[in-house]
Design a protein around this motif. Structure first.
Motif, PDB file in Angstrom:
ATOM      1  N   ILE A  84       0.854  -1.190   0.000  1.00  0.00           N
ATOM      2  CA  ILE A  84       0.000   0.000   0.000  1.00  0.00           C
ATOM      3  C   ILE A  84       0.889   1.239   0.000  1.00  0.00           C
ATOM      4  CG2 ILE A  84      -0.201   0.072   2.516  1.00  0.00           C
ATOM      5  CD1 ILE A  84      -3.040   1.178   2.143  1.00  0.00           C
ATOM      6  N   GLY A  85       0.487   2.259  -0.745  1.00  0.00           N
ATOM      7  CA  GLY A  85       1.249   3.495  -0.802  1.00  0.00           C
ATOM      8  C   GLY A  85       0.321   4.696  -0.875  1.00  0.00           C
ATOM      9  N   THR A  86       0.762   5.825  -0.327  1.00  0.00           N
ATOM     10  CA  THR A  86      -0.035   7.048  -0.366  1.00  0.00           C
ATOM     11  C   THR A  86       0.846   8.241  -0.715  1.00  0.00           C
ATOM     12  OG1 THR A  86       0.247   7.631   1.968  1.00  0.00           O
ATOM     13  CG2 THR A  86      -1.578   6.160   1.428  1.00  0.00           C
ATOM     14  N   VAL A  87       0.216   9.234  -1.344  1.00  0.00           N
ATOM     15  CA  VAL A  87       0.808  10.555  -1.553  1.00  0.00           C
ATOM     16  C   VAL A  87      -0.134  11.550  -0.891  1.00  0.00           C
ATOM     17  CG1 VAL A  87       1.522  12.289  -3.219  1.00  0.00           C
ATOM     18  CG2 VAL A  87       1.889   9.861  -3.710  1.00  0.00           C
ATOM     19  N   GLU A  88       0.427  12.469  -0.103  1.00  0.00           N
ATOM     20  CA  GLU A  88      -0.392  13.346   0.732  1.00  0.00           C
ATOM     21  C   GLU A  88       0.060  14.796   0.605  1.00  0.00           C
ATOM     22  OE1 GLU A  88      -1.557  13.588   5.522  1.00  0.00           O
ATOM     23  OE2 GLU A  88      -0.277  11.996   4.743  1.00  0.00           O
ATOM     24  N   LEU A  89      -0.902  15.714   0.457  1.00  0.00           N
ATOM     25  CA  LEU A  89      -0.643  17.155   0.438  1.00  0.00           C
ATOM     26  C   LEU A  89      -1.581  17.810   1.437  1.00  0.00           C
ATOM     27  CD1 LEU A  89      -0.434  17.748  -3.422  1.00  0.00           C
ATOM     28  CD2 LEU A  89       1.489  17.619  -1.822  1.00  0.00           C
ATOM     29  N   GLY A  90      -1.019  18.595   2.368  1.00  0.00           N
ATOM     30  CA  GLY A  90      -1.888  19.126   3.418  1.00  0.00           C
ATOM     31  C   GLY A  90      -1.446  20.478   3.939  1.00  0.00           C
ATOM     32  N   VAL A  91      -2.268  21.000   4.843  1.00  0.00           N
ATOM     33  CA  VAL A  91      -1.995  22.271   5.519  1.00  0.00           C
ATOM     34  C   VAL A  91      -2.127  22.064   7.015  1.00  0.00           C
ATOM     35  CG1 VAL A  91      -4.407  23.010   5.300  1.00  0.00           C
ATOM     36  CG2 VAL A  91      -2.629  24.724   5.656  1.00  0.00           C
ATOM     37  N   ARG A  92      -1.283  22.760   7.794  1.00  0.00           N
ATOM     38  CA  ARG A  92      -1.276  22.616   9.239  1.00  0.00           C
ATOM     39  C   ARG A  92      -1.437  23.999   9.875  1.00  0.00           C
ATOM     40  NH1 ARG A  92       0.636  17.651   9.703  1.00  0.00           N
ATOM     41  NH2 ARG A  92       0.700  17.766  11.967  1.00  0.00           N
ATOM     42  N   TYR A  93      -2.127  24.022  11.021  1.00  0.00           N
ATOM     43  CA  TYR A  93      -2.286  25.275  11.770  1.00  0.00           C
ATOM     44  C   TYR A  93      -2.003  25.006  13.236  1.00  0.00           C
ATOM     45  CZ  TYR A  93      -4.199  29.494  13.812  1.00  0.00           C
ATOM     46  OH  TYR A  93      -4.352  30.660  14.519  1.00  0.00           O
ATOM     47  N   GLN A  94      -1.092  25.769  13.822  1.00  0.00           N
ATOM     48  CA  GLN A  94      -0.686  25.580  15.219  1.00  0.00           C
ATOM     49  C   GLN A  94      -1.628  26.338  16.146  1.00  0.00           C
ATOM     50  OE1 GLN A  94       3.484  26.191  15.933  1.00  0.00           O
ATOM     51  NE2 GLN A  94       3.220  26.366  18.143  1.00  0.00           N
ATOM     52  N   LEU A  95      -2.360  25.581  16.967  1.00  0.00           N
ATOM     53  CA  LEU A  95      -3.275  26.195  17.934  1.00  0.00           C
ATOM     54  C   LEU A  95      -2.527  26.777  19.126  1.00  0.00           C
ATOM     55  CD1 LEU A  95      -6.232  23.650  18.084  1.00  0.00           C
ATOM     56  CD2 LEU A  95      -6.225  25.915  17.038  1.00  0.00           C
TER      57      LEU A  95
END
Length: 206
Positions: A157-168
């Motif tokens: 199994i393989g994945t490619v991931e693109l995301g955004v993060r926000y520090q609370l």
């Protein structure tokens, strides 16, 4: 003149006699805390699951835990364990009911690169690859009786991931990401699966 020289030598005697030099403490190395991510996942199937008879794409949903180890820069290593479940039921022309359930467990190490946009917001890209176990349960129920079948398989199994993060705050952050998944664990009667998914959750630093 001689008295001045003697006085100067006398003032310097404590240092020359071995007075301890001041201790300089080096600056501490920058901290690289581990992060544990808890995420909910929804994946839309891009292919039919079964390769025999009429079939449908079966979407799945689930959750995963990801341990993130920063490399004290923009890079990080990850380790993810997750579970997905999906089902599909439909009534046939002979008033029978066909039901298919699919379960998947997976373990994937990976690599992540993060780019800061602001002090609290960042973008990241990641690749993950590992092993999955997929189990498929089939049931057909009509007036003539019930037919059941079940099989499971291990595969890549393989994945490619693109995301955004926000520090609370200092130790908590939110994230949301698009994820493409390819699962090659194929129980009998099934094809490999590809999914377009969404992954949303919270990360805790410790």
């Amino acid at each position: 003149m001689k008295k001045a020289v003697i006085a100067a030598l006398a003032l310097g005697l404590p240092v020359m006699a071995g007075e301890p030099a001041p201790i300089v403490t080096p600056a501490p190395a920058p901290a690289c805390p581990l992060t544990l991510e808890v995420a909910g996942v929804y994946k839309s199937a891009a292919k039919e699951l079964l390769n025999v008879g009429p079939a449908k794409e079966i979407d799945v949903m689930g959750a995963d835990l990801t341990l993130v180890k920063p490399l004290c820069g923009k890079s990080a290593l990850t380790l993810r364990f997750g579970y997905n479940f999906g089902d599909e039921a439909q009534r046939g022309v002979f008033r029978g009911t066909e039901e298919v359930d699919v379960h998947s467990f997976y373990l994937m190490p990976g690599y992540r690169y993060t780019h800061a946009l602001t002090e609290k917001t960042s973008l990241y890209g990641a690749v993950n690859a590992g092993i999955a176990n997929t189990s498929v349960k089939y049931k057909y129920d009509d007036a003539a009786g019930i037919v059941k079948d079940h099989d499971s398989d291990w595969g890549f199994i393989g994945t490619v991931e693109l995301g955004v993060r926000y520090q609370l705050c200092e130790k908590t952050e939110l994230f949301a990401a698009y994820e493409f998944t390819a699962n090659y664990a194929t129980p009998a009667g099934c094809d490999e699966q590809t999914y377009n998914g969404v992954r949303v959750g919270v990360g805790f630093k410790f």
